[in-house]
Design a protein around this motif. Sequence first.
Motif, PDB file in Angstrom:
ATOM      1  N   ILE A  17       0.837  -1.205   0.000  1.00 26.90           N
ATOM      2  CA  ILE A  17       0.000   0.000   0.000  1.00 26.90           C
ATOM      3  C   ILE A  17       0.869   1.250   0.000  1.00 26.90           C
ATOM      4  O   ILE A  17       0.633   2.192  -0.761  1.00 26.90           O
ATOM      5  N   SER A  18       1.908   1.255   0.824  1.00 29.54           N
ATOM      6  CA  SER A  18       2.755   2.450   0.934  1.00 29.54           C
ATOM      7  C   SER A  18       3.695   2.602  -0.252  1.00 29.54           C
ATOM      8  O   SER A  18       4.042   3.724  -0.635  1.00 29.54           O
ATOM      9  N   GLN A  19       4.120   1.484  -0.852  1.00 28.92           N
ATOM     10  CA  GLN A  19       5.117   1.554  -1.919  1.00 28.92           C
ATOM     11  C   GLN A  19       4.516   1.691  -3.317  1.00 28.92           C
ATOM     12  O   GLN A  19       5.093   2.354  -4.178  1.00 28.92           O
ATOM     13  N   ARG A  20       3.366   1.075  -3.560  1.00 27.58           N
ATOM     14  CA  ARG A  20       2.868   0.971  -4.934  1.00 27.58           C
ATOM     15  C   ARG A  20       1.807   2.006  -5.297  1.00 27.58           C
ATOM     16  O   ARG A  20       1.688   2.394  -6.450  1.00 27.58           O
ATOM     17  N   ASN A  21       1.010   2.443  -4.326  1.00 23.29           N
ATOM     18  CA  ASN A  21      -0.053   3.403  -4.641  1.00 23.29           C
ATOM     19  C   ASN A  21       0.516   4.780  -4.955  1.00 23.29           C
ATOM     20  O   ASN A  21       1.467   5.233  -4.312  1.00 23.29           O
ATOM     21  N   LEU A  22      -0.095   5.442  -5.938  1.00 18.02           N
ATOM     22  CA  LEU A  22       0.409   6.735  -6.408  1.00 18.02           C
ATOM     23  C   LEU A  22      -0.438   7.912  -5.931  1.00 18.02           C
ATOM     24  O   LEU A  22      -0.199   9.042  -6.347  1.00 18.02           O
ATOM     25  N   ALA A  23      -1.439   7.628  -5.107  1.00 20.29           N
ATOM     26  CA  ALA A  23      -2.284   8.697  -4.564  1.00 20.29           C
ATOM     27  C   ALA A  23      -2.300   8.584  -3.044  1.00 20.29           C
ATOM     28  O   ALA A  23      -2.362   7.479  -2.492  1.00 20.29           O
ATOM     29  N   SER A  24      -2.231   9.712  -2.370  1.00 20.57           N
ATOM     30  CA  SER A  24      -2.266   9.700  -0.907  1.00 20.57           C
ATOM     31  C   SER A  24      -3.693   9.434  -0.437  1.00 20.57           C
ATOM     32  O   SER A  24      -4.659   9.614  -1.179  1.00 20.57           O
ATOM     33  N   ARG A  25      -3.818   9.022   0.795  1.00 20.30           N
ATOM     34  CA  ARG A  25      -5.159   8.774   1.340  1.00 20.30           C
ATOM     35  C   ARG A  25      -5.982  10.057   1.398  1.00 20.30           C
ATOM     36  O   ARG A  25      -7.207  10.021   1.247  1.00 20.30           O
ATOM     37  N   TRP A  26      -5.344  11.166   1.604  1.00 14.43           N
ATOM     38  CA  TRP A  26      -6.054  12.452   1.596  1.00 14.43           C
ATOM     39  C   TRP A  26      -6.620  12.747   0.214  1.00 14.43           C
ATOM     40  O   TRP A  26      -7.775  13.162   0.086  1.00 14.43           O
ATOM     41  N   GLU A  27      -5.830  12.541  -0.820  1.00 11.85           N
ATOM     42  CA  GLU A  27      -6.316  12.768  -2.185  1.00 11.85           C
ATOM     43  C   GLU A  27      -7.501  11.855  -2.503  1.00 11.85           C
ATOM     44  O   GLU A  27      -8.476  12.279  -3.131  1.00 11.85           O
ATOM     45  N   VAL A  28      -7.402  10.622  -2.055  1.00 14.68           N
ATOM     46  CA  VAL A  28      -8.479   9.662  -2.299  1.00 14.68           C
ATOM     47  C   VAL A  28      -9.756  10.108  -1.608  1.00 14.68           C
ATOM     48  O   VAL A  28     -10.827  10.161  -2.223  1.00 14.68           O
ATOM     49  N   ALA A  29      -9.672  10.437  -0.326  1.00 13.58           N
ATOM     50  CA  ALA A  29     -10.853  10.865   0.427  1.00 13.58           C
ATOM     51  C   ALA A  29     -11.475  12.122  -0.182  1.00 13.58           C
ATOM     52  O   ALA A  29     -12.702  12.237  -0.293  1.00 13.58           O
TER      53      ALA A  29
END
Length: 393
Positions: free
Chosen positions: A74-86
């Motif tokens: 989750i930390s290495q592969r995702n290109l969007a932060s959790r804030w951006e997603v929310a």
Amino acid sequence: MASSSNTTTASYPPLPPLPSYELKPLPDLLPFISDFWLSIILPHVAYWVVSGIFHLIDTYDLFPQYRLHTPEEISQRNLASRWEVARDVVLEQILQVATGAFLNLTEAKQMTGSEGYDVAVWARRIRIAQRALPNMLGLVGLNARGLSEKVALGGYPLLAGALAGGDYPFLTTELVVEGGKKAVMETVPAFAVWEVVLAKLMYWVVVPGFQMWVAVAVMDTWQYFWHRAMHVNKWMYTNWHARHHRLYVPYAYGALYNHPVEGFVMDTLGAGIGYKLSFMTNRMGMLFFVTSMMKTVDDHCGYKLPWDPLQHITSNNAAYHDIHHQSWGIKSNFSQPFFTIWDKWLGTKWEGDVQLKYERTRANAAAKDEKKRLVTGKERNGSVTVNGKVKAK
């Protein structure tokens, strides 16, 4: 106010009369909020409740044995932060609230009071359908009237009546008929218990079930072809759909992480059109939208839970959709959120084992995470690596 005529149809066998009824607005489901707002808000409440449960499971690593991906992935592969997603999820939900309000404004107020009449209409249809039975038996050389008489003598009057084409002369009831200055009692045909039970089953279960199936079929079809188009058309993928695929490792509240145009065209419109074409009531619509929302969240949850009912009602589940989010499976498994039939029919279902591919991505993510922690640790200790040797800063 509406009512039916209580006269019996002049045909043989005679049909029971239909009851009168009076329509009135259906009371709101909850006393503190109108159905108008409840139908708009409830799917989004369901979204965040289910997402919140999975977020707790994820944060406290409650079921590591059922994870599809490790925390390192989750930390290495995702290109969007959790804030951006929310942030983007809330934006899409604002658009869905507006669309939901528009759909509700195009619907008439749901009424109640005619349920008994509607059940009686189905009972009449069942009675009329029995008229075809003597002819059907005659096609195979059987005398329906003779069979009916023998069955009646054997003590089975209801079966005898069905064999006779729905002729139940012994089934009657008293009906109050308004005539002149006073009401009079009139003996009229009545329905058999089994006819009423079957009619209620049709009205309360079969018809709503068929409407739900139509809505799901329309939604799945709409989403499959739009989803596939967004992968085939480079412009649509680059400008719209690529945002959703910044999550190589999906998680629950990222289910609606989309470009606003994609979210409206593929998700919101698909569900709205399914709702309209199925002619659901507002209450049925609540069930459809809430179920669809929960299923979408569950398909992105990142867990293969053996006790999760949403992962077992169809073969389309978190494990199935997760393949689509991987670089090696991005051109397959387009179906969502319920069934996989379009993938099967059009040859886009992923075939083959995925275990080795998942193990490789986990190992790569773990190696990157370890390297990052080593670099971070050296920086904190005031050292750097030069030509393979550790030197103080």
